[in-house]
Design a protein around this motif. Structure first.
Motif, PDB file in Angstrom:
ATOM      1  N   THR A   9      33.464  21.916  51.067  1.00 36.60           N
ATOM      2  CA  THR A   9      33.546  21.608  49.583  1.00 36.60           C
ATOM      3  C   THR A   9      32.005  21.661  48.909  1.00 36.60           C
ATOM      4  N   ASP A  85      40.543  32.059  37.885  1.00 36.09           N
ATOM      5  CA  ASP A  85      39.904  31.035  38.976  1.00 36.09           C
ATOM      6  C   ASP A  85      40.364  29.664  38.656  1.00 36.09           C
ATOM      7  N   THR A  86      40.974  29.204  37.307  1.00 36.14           N
ATOM      8  CA  THR A  86      41.559  27.920  37.331  1.00 36.14           C
ATOM      9  C   THR A  86      42.716  28.004  38.024  1.00 36.14           C
ATOM     10  N   TRP A  88      43.757  29.702  40.882  1.00 38.42           N
ATOM     11  CA  TRP A  88      43.353  29.750  42.260  1.00 38.42           C
ATOM     12  C   TRP A  88      43.115  28.244  42.484  1.00 38.42           C
ATOM     13  N   SER A  89      41.917  27.558  41.777  1.00 37.06           N
ATOM     14  CA  SER A  89      41.457  26.354  42.225  1.00 37.06           C
ATOM     15  C   SER A  89      42.724  25.145  42.018  1.00 37.06           C
ATOM     16  N   GLU A  92      44.697  25.782  45.014  1.00 40.43           N
ATOM     17  CA  GLU A  92      43.784  25.084  46.388  1.00 40.43           C
ATOM     18  C   GLU A  92      44.168  23.747  46.319  1.00 40.43           C
ATOM     19  N   ALA A 114      42.691  19.185  35.707  1.00 38.35           N
ATOM     20  CA  ALA A 114      42.148  20.554  36.222  1.00 38.35           C
ATOM     21  C   ALA A 114      42.144  21.579  35.116  1.00 38.35           C
ATOM     22  N   HIS A 182      37.686  18.933  46.354  1.00 38.97           N
ATOM     23  CA  HIS A 182      37.783  19.946  45.619  1.00 38.97           C
ATOM     24  C   HIS A 182      37.697  19.681  44.140  1.00 38.97           C
ATOM     25  N   HIS A 186      35.581  21.148  41.173  1.00 32.81           N
ATOM     26  CA  HIS A 186      35.988  22.070  40.252  1.00 32.81           C
ATOM     27  C   HIS A 186      35.376  21.628  39.022  1.00 32.81           C
ATOM     28  N   TRP A 210      30.935  30.437  43.255  1.00 30.52           N
ATOM     29  CA  TRP A 210      31.806  29.364  43.886  1.00 30.52           C
ATOM     30  C   TRP A 210      33.036  29.923  44.341  1.00 30.52           C
ATOM     31  N   ARG A 211      33.645  31.008  43.987  1.00 29.95           N
ATOM     32  CA  ARG A 211      34.814  31.499  44.374  1.00 29.95           C
ATOM     33  C   ARG A 211      34.612  32.223  45.562  1.00 29.95           C
ATOM     34  N   HIS A 214      34.167  30.365  48.572  1.00 28.38           N
ATOM     35  CA  HIS A 214      35.542  29.749  49.000  1.00 28.38           C
ATOM     36  C   HIS A 214      36.098  30.908  49.970  1.00 28.38           C
TER      37      HIS A 214
END
Length: 232
Positions: A9, A85-86, A88-89, A92, A114, A182, A186, A210-211, A214
């Motif tokens: 992380t 990306d949100t 995906w986050s 995750e 989030a 995580h 984020h 960041w992506r 990961h």
């Protein structure tokens, strides 16, 4: 406490912040960093490009670009990238929560915060548009000041509530560190990248880095091991 290696992380977050800072000082070097990270993902041999998923945003950007120009087309791609990306986050975070045995933390109400921070970032970018990203113009429909203000209040409230819940878990010795770490990273990436408006271009570079980290974590094998030779 339950969790995973903190480096999984912390390292992506640090590299993202470094990439964003580099984009502020020397954008060509930041592009090189992203290229190297992207090459590292490709060398793992696990990258999959979903052209069907990309078709909608690309067509939408072409249509918008035909009517309002390149800046509007880039704006569509920017919103799509933040949404992707949100998504995906959040997925995750759900995966990490399930692995830690915390199914309650996978519910929408538990993860609404989030979504609030990226939404605040997008509304702030729209309020302050137009912008430049790596030399390309970006524009979004203008929103009045009270839209990002309201979004910011909601995001701050959601983050504060989430923080209180994680603090209570920590006091009880029940903190699931992996999903908590995580989600903290984020919020840092999206808030610094877009909400605080240091520089939208730097925020995009940080988010992409960041992506990518990961997708190909440091400490993992870059090349897949060779398959054993068939025996006869």
């Amino acid at each position: 406490m339950t969790g995973k290696n903190p480096d999984q992380t912390v390292t992506p977050l640090l590299i993202a912040l470094c990439a964003g800072g580099t984009a502020l000082l020397w954008p060509p070097l930041a592009l090189l960093v992203l290229a190297l990270l992207g090459a590292r993902v490709l060398m793992r041999g696990e990258a999959r490009i979903d052209f069907a998923q990309m078709a909608g945003p690309v067509v939408a950007s072409l249509i918008v670009g035909a009517f309002v120009g390149l800046a509007g087309a880039i704006g569509v791609l920017f919103v799509w990238r933040v949404y992707a990306d949100t998504s995906w986050s959040v997925a995750e975070a759900k995966r990490l929560a399930m692995a830690a045995g915390r199914p309650a933390e996978t519910q929408f109400t538990a993860l609404a915060h989030a979504w609030a921070t990226p939404f605040y970032g997008v509304t702030t970018v729209a309020f302050t548009a137009p912008h430049m990203i790596a030399g390309l113009p970006l524009d979004l429909p203008h929103v009045p000041y009270y839209v990002p203000l309201a979004a910011g209040v909601i995001a701050a409230g959601g983050l504060f509530d989430w923080g209180l819940q994680r603090a209570a878990d920590w006091r009880l010795g029940e903190l699931a560190t992996a999903p908590a770490a995580h989600l903290l990273s984020h919020h840092i990436v999206f808030a610094l990248g877009f909400g605080l408006m240091i520089d939208v271009s730097a925020g995009v570079f940080a988010l992409m880095a960041w992506r990518l980290v990961h997708a190909a974590p440091f400490g993992a094998r870059v090349f897949r091991p060779a398959l054993p030779a068939p025996t006869t």
